[in-house]
Write a protein that holds these residues in place. Structure first.
Motif, short mmCIF file in Angstrom:
data_model
loop_
_atom_site.label_atom_id
_atom_site.label_comp_id
_atom_site.label_asym_id
_atom_site.label_seq_id
_atom_site.Cartn_x
_atom_site.Cartn_y
_atom_site.Cartn_z
N ALA A 158 13.60 9.43 -52.80
CA ALA A 158 12.44 10.31 -53.04
C ALA A 158 11.88 10.83 -51.72
CB ALA A 158 11.36 9.60 -53.86
N THR B 299 11.69 9.42 -48.90
CA THR B 299 11.01 8.41 -48.09
C THR B 299 12.03 7.40 -47.57
OG1 THR B 299 9.01 8.61 -49.43
CG2 THR B 299 9.24 6.59 -48.16
N SER C 298 10.59 4.60 -55.48
CA SER C 298 9.89 5.26 -54.38
C SER C 298 9.18 6.46 -54.96
CB SER C 298 10.88 5.69 -53.29
OG SER C 298 10.19 6.31 -52.22
N GLY C 299 7.84 6.46 -54.86
CA GLY C 299 7.07 7.55 -55.45
C GLY C 299 7.39 7.66 -56.93
N GLN D 293 10.25 8.38 -58.25
CA GLN D 293 11.67 8.18 -58.53
C GLN D 293 11.99 6.70 -58.73
OE1 GLN D 293 14.10 10.52 -55.96
NE2 GLN D 293 16.01 9.65 -56.70
N ASP E 261 18.97 8.79 -52.29
CA ASP E 261 19.06 10.17 -51.78
C ASP E 261 20.07 10.24 -50.64
OD1 ASP E 261 17.02 10.87 -53.53
OD2 ASP E 261 15.49 11.02 -51.96
#
Length: 161
Positions: A33, A35, A89-90, A92, A123
């Motif tokens: 995400a 990060t 993460s966030g 996601q 990612d």
């Protein structure tokens, strides 16, 4: 064995069975995400015949709250019972994208307090600045870089290797 990509490339066919655990010393970074969720030079590599290495990162290098335990286990004949995490993460969530061996079999105690993850569900995963390619298939979690040569188990038709 050498190839044109990495002067010291390793053939996965020279890896042992049962697998070997070794420190990597490489710089490993993982993004989800957008990060950076893990960053370490203290990863371990698990090397097994016909498989790209699986990198295990110390649990304490993951950002707080990123690894969320989920029910269910799988069993490795060498390492024992694996427990799983969703990686979050966030907004996601990568379901069951990481695993750990909380009580590994003898010979694999170094894996306690580490987690491996499927690079194809993140990612971006980098090893010494090189983007990792995931091992084919949805079972194995190998990390393919120019440091290793195949062929690799995981593609259709390779299950029985």
């Amino acid at each position: 064995m050498e190839n044109r990509f990495h002067p010291h490339a390793e053939s996965v066919w020279s890896y042992p069975r049962p697998p070997r655990v070794e420190p990597s010393g490489e710089h490993v970074q993982v993004w989800l995400a957008g990060t950076l969720i893990a960053d370490t030079i203290h990863a371990l590599r698990v090397l097994e015949t016909s498989h790209p290495p699986v990198y295990y990162l110390p649990l304490d290098v993951f950002a707080s709250g990123v690894l969320q335990p989920v029910p269910g286990t799988t069993h490795c004949e060498f390492k024992g019972a694996a427990a799983y995490f969703d990686v979050v993460s966030g907004p996601q969530r990568a379901a069951r994208a990481a695993w750990t061996y909380p009580r590994p079999f003898p010979g694999y105690e170094e894996l306690v307090h580490t987690a491996a993850l499927y690079p194809g569900l993140m990612d971006t995963v980098l090893v010494d600045g090189e983007e990792v390619q995931p091992q084919e298939g949805d079972f194995y979690g190998g990390w393919i870089t120019s440091r290793v040569t195949g062929p690799f188990k995981g593609a259709p038709g390779t299950w029985g290797w």
